[in-house]
Design an enzyme around this catalytic site. Structure first.
Site, PDB file in Angstrom:
ATOM      1  N   LYS A  59     145.167 129.428   5.249  1.00  0.00           N
ATOM      2  CA  LYS A  59     144.907 129.288   6.684  1.00  0.00           C
ATOM      3  C   LYS A  59     143.903 130.362   7.131  1.00  0.00           C
ATOM      4  O   LYS A  59     142.958 130.082   7.863  1.00  0.00           O
ATOM      5  CB  LYS A  59     146.242 129.428   7.438  1.00  0.00           C
ATOM      6  CG  LYS A  59     146.153 129.376   8.932  1.00  0.00           C
ATOM      7  CD  LYS A  59     146.257 127.966   9.449  1.00  0.00           C
ATOM      8  CE  LYS A  59     146.081 127.949  10.963  1.00  0.00           C
ATOM      9  NZ  LYS A  59     145.628 126.705  11.489  1.00  0.00           N
TER      10      LYS A  59
ATOM     11  N   LYS B 277     150.873 114.949   3.376  1.00  0.00           N
ATOM     12  CA  LYS B 277     150.875 114.587   4.794  1.00  0.00           C
ATOM     13  C   LYS B 277     149.653 115.167   5.483  1.00  0.00           C
ATOM     14  O   LYS B 277     149.081 114.557   6.379  1.00  0.00           O
ATOM     15  CB  LYS B 277     152.150 115.116   5.467  1.00  0.00           C
ATOM     16  CG  LYS B 277     153.316 114.160   5.328  1.00  0.00           C
ATOM     17  CD  LYS B 277     154.635 114.838   5.618  1.00  0.00           C
ATOM     18  CE  LYS B 277     155.009 115.787   4.530  1.00  0.00           C
ATOM     19  NZ  LYS B 277     156.418 115.966   4.239  1.00  0.00           N
TER      20      LYS B 277
ATOM     21  N   LYS C 196     145.100 115.116  -3.717  1.00  0.00           N
ATOM     22  CA  LYS C 196     146.552 115.298  -3.801  1.00  0.00           C
ATOM     23  C   LYS C 196     147.225 114.551  -2.644  1.00  0.00           C
ATOM     24  O   LYS C 196     146.780 114.680  -1.494  1.00  0.00           O
ATOM     25  CB  LYS C 196     146.865 116.798  -3.707  1.00  0.00           C
ATOM     26  CG  LYS C 196     148.339 117.086  -3.747  1.00  0.00           C
ATOM     27  CD  LYS C 196     148.679 118.513  -3.401  1.00  0.00           C
ATOM     28  CE  LYS C 196     150.183 118.600  -3.271  1.00  0.00           C
ATOM     29  NZ  LYS C 196     150.684 119.644  -2.442  1.00  0.00           N
TER      30      LYS C 196
HETATM   31  P1  ADP Z   1     153.174 117.620   2.036  1.00  0.00           P
HETATM   32  O1  ADP Z   1     152.025 118.237   1.258  1.00  0.00           O
HETATM   33  O2  ADP Z   1     152.997 116.157   2.140  1.00  0.00           O
HETATM   34  O3  ADP Z   1     153.381 118.284   3.378  1.00  0.00           O
HETATM   35  P2  ADP Z   1     155.476 119.102   1.230  1.00  0.00           P
HETATM   36  O4  ADP Z   1     154.651 120.344   1.262  1.00  0.00           O
HETATM   37  O5  ADP Z   1     156.473 118.899   2.316  1.00  0.00           O
HETATM   38  O6  ADP Z   1     154.478 117.859   1.176  1.00  0.00           O
HETATM   39  O7  ADP Z   1     156.175 119.010  -0.202  1.00  0.00           O
HETATM   40  C1  ADP Z   1     157.555 118.807  -0.457  1.00  0.00           C
HETATM   41  C2  ADP Z   1     157.802 118.881  -1.970  1.00  0.00           C
HETATM   42  O8  ADP Z   1     157.120 117.807  -2.631  1.00  0.00           O
HETATM   43  C3  ADP Z   1     157.296 120.164  -2.643  1.00  0.00           C
HETATM   44  O9  ADP Z   1     158.177 120.529  -3.712  1.00  0.00           O
HETATM   45  C4  ADP Z   1     155.949 119.778  -3.151  1.00  0.00           C
HETATM   46  O10 ADP Z   1     155.515 120.567  -4.210  1.00  0.00           O
HETATM   47  C5  ADP Z   1     156.199 118.331  -3.578  1.00  0.00           C
HETATM   48  N1  ADP Z   1     154.948 117.575  -3.433  1.00  0.00           N
HETATM   49  C6  ADP Z   1     154.296 117.300  -2.279  1.00  0.00           C
HETATM   50  N2  ADP Z   1     153.183 116.582  -2.504  1.00  0.00           N
HETATM   51  C7  ADP Z   1     153.139 116.400  -3.852  1.00  0.00           C
HETATM   52  C8  ADP Z   1     152.222 115.733  -4.723  1.00  0.00           C
HETATM   53  N3  ADP Z   1     151.139 115.110  -4.246  1.00  0.00           N
HETATM   54  N4  ADP Z   1     152.471 115.749  -6.048  1.00  0.00           N
HETATM   55  C9  ADP Z   1     153.565 116.366  -6.552  1.00  0.00           C
HETATM   56  N5  ADP Z   1     154.464 117.017  -5.788  1.00  0.00           N
HETATM   57  C10 ADP Z   1     154.268 117.043  -4.458  1.00  0.00           C
END
Ligand code: ADP
Ligand code: TRP
Length: 334
Positions: A114, A205, A202
């Site tokens: 950030k 969200k 990747k």
């Molecule tokens: P986002 O990036 O969508 O906000 P989060 O940060 O809430 O997702 O991630 C929740 C969990 O899911 C974490 O353990 C994160 O490492 C895993 N995760 C999120 N996106 C991925 C992805 N594209 N591939 C593998 N694991 C993921």
């Protein structure tokens, strides 16, 4: 509760879980329940660092809870709770913050990224950073250490945070000469460490490129159809490498299905529409019956609430024991 070893993981309720969350975090976590005493929780106070919309937060909490339950979490075996229902976590977070070098938080990737973005945009480095976001890993340390977790299944991006928890646990134990904390270890599945999204980046969200696990059938078809592909014509032979559709397909397909589709790609005559249809059908098959359970739970949030309250009661028993031991170690309990 007969397993000695503890596994724990939290999911931040910032929306409805997507396939990246499922493959990278939820499925590996649920599998560990076979061999470990499992703790799963909804990290709602972590979500609060960025999500300040009352309705979205409420809905996301139930959506994450319903997702775990629909995918097979057994609340009689695992301890399943909402972070904010266990106040001992926040008490421990304060204690741990007094043993955590500020430099760790400066280096934590969410904060660092950030700041880097702010600098690039020429605004104040700390613009838009609240203290919750800054000390996010400290709260995560408390989540992990309070329950004596040995094994923490996470996506690659969370590895650094689990390493912080290891460090602070070692530091604390050494200082007081007591094994107050178990030293946790991150587990990352290499094959699912980065699931790609609709656009090949990747799945996240924050990139708005996700496929939510329990989208209604029609919407799922629409979203799968929006996966970005190249402009090769139907008759051209295609490669599954660098194909955003196959990148998701391969995680759900059997070995035979993978071999078959690789052949179809290579032969030519299969358009992207066919590849997307194959992925859609596979996802329907994989999640269709769990989606019915999910929908039923989302229609009855009070039932989900009962499960979470029951889980919080069980979590607090363990939490209180360790917190008391920690307070004793630092000289605050007789
Ligand atoms: P986002 O990036 O969508 O906000 P989060 O940060 O809430 O997702 O991630 C929740 C969990 O899911 C974490 O353990 C994160 O490492 C895993 N995760 C999120 N996106 C991925 C992805 N594209 N591939 C593998 N694991 C993921
Ligand atoms: N920070 C994790 C994420 O963004 C969620 C989380 C909070 C967590 N506390 C945890 C994960 C403890 C594992 C263990 O995905």
């Amino acid at each position: 509760m007969n397993h000695e070893k503890v596994t724990l993981t939290g999911i931040k309720p910032t929306g409805s879980p997507h396939l990246g969350n499922y493959l990278g975090a939820i499925a590996p976590a649920l599998e560990l329940a076979q061999n470990f005493q499992a703790y799963y929780f909804i990290a709602d106070y972590h979500a609060l660092t960025t999500l300040h919309d009352r309705e979205r937060l409420r809905r996301s909490v139930y959506s994450v809870a319903a997702t775990f339950l629909a995918l097979g979490l057994d609340p009689a075996k695992a301890v399943f709770y909402r972070q904010s229902d266990v106040p001992e976590i926040f008490e421990l977070a304060w204690i741990l913050s007094c043993f955590t070098p500020k430099g760790f938080m400066n280096r934590a990737h969410a904060y660092k990224d950030k700041v880097a973005r702010n600098m690039q945009e020429g605004v104040d480095p700390d613009a838009g950073v609240n203290m919750g976001l800054f000390s996010y890993p400290n709260l995560m340390n408390a989540d992990i250490l309070l329950f004596g977790a040995q094994v923490v299944p996470v996506g690659k991006d969370q590895k650094q945070h689990v390493e912080f928890a290891r460090d602070v646990a070692l530091r604390f134990n050494k200082h007081y000469g007591k094994e107050c904390f178990v030293i946790p270890e991150p587990i990352i599945r290499e094959e699912t460490d980065v699931i790609t999204g609709l656009d090949g980046r990747k799945m996240s969200k924050s990139y708005d490129n996700t496929i939510e696990i329990f989208l209604p059938s029609k919407k799922l078809r629409k979203v799968v159809n929006s996966i970005v592909t190249n402009s090769q014509a139907v008759e051209e032979p295609k490669s599954t490498q660098d194909c955003n559709v196959y990148a998701i397909y391969r995680h759900f397909a059997t070995e035979e299905q993978k071999v078959a589709i690789n052949e179809r790609y290579a032969q030519g005559g299969m358009g992207w529409g066919d590849a997307k249809k194959a992925l859609f059908e596979l996802l329907e098959q994989h999640f269709g019956s769990a989606r019915e359970k999910y929908d039923a739970l989302m229609a009855h949030p009070a039932e989900v609430e009962v499960v979470l309250q029951e889980g919080a009661k069980r979590a607090r028993i363990v939490a209180t024991q360790r917190l008391n031991a920690v307070k004793d170690a630092i000289g605050l309990k007789f």
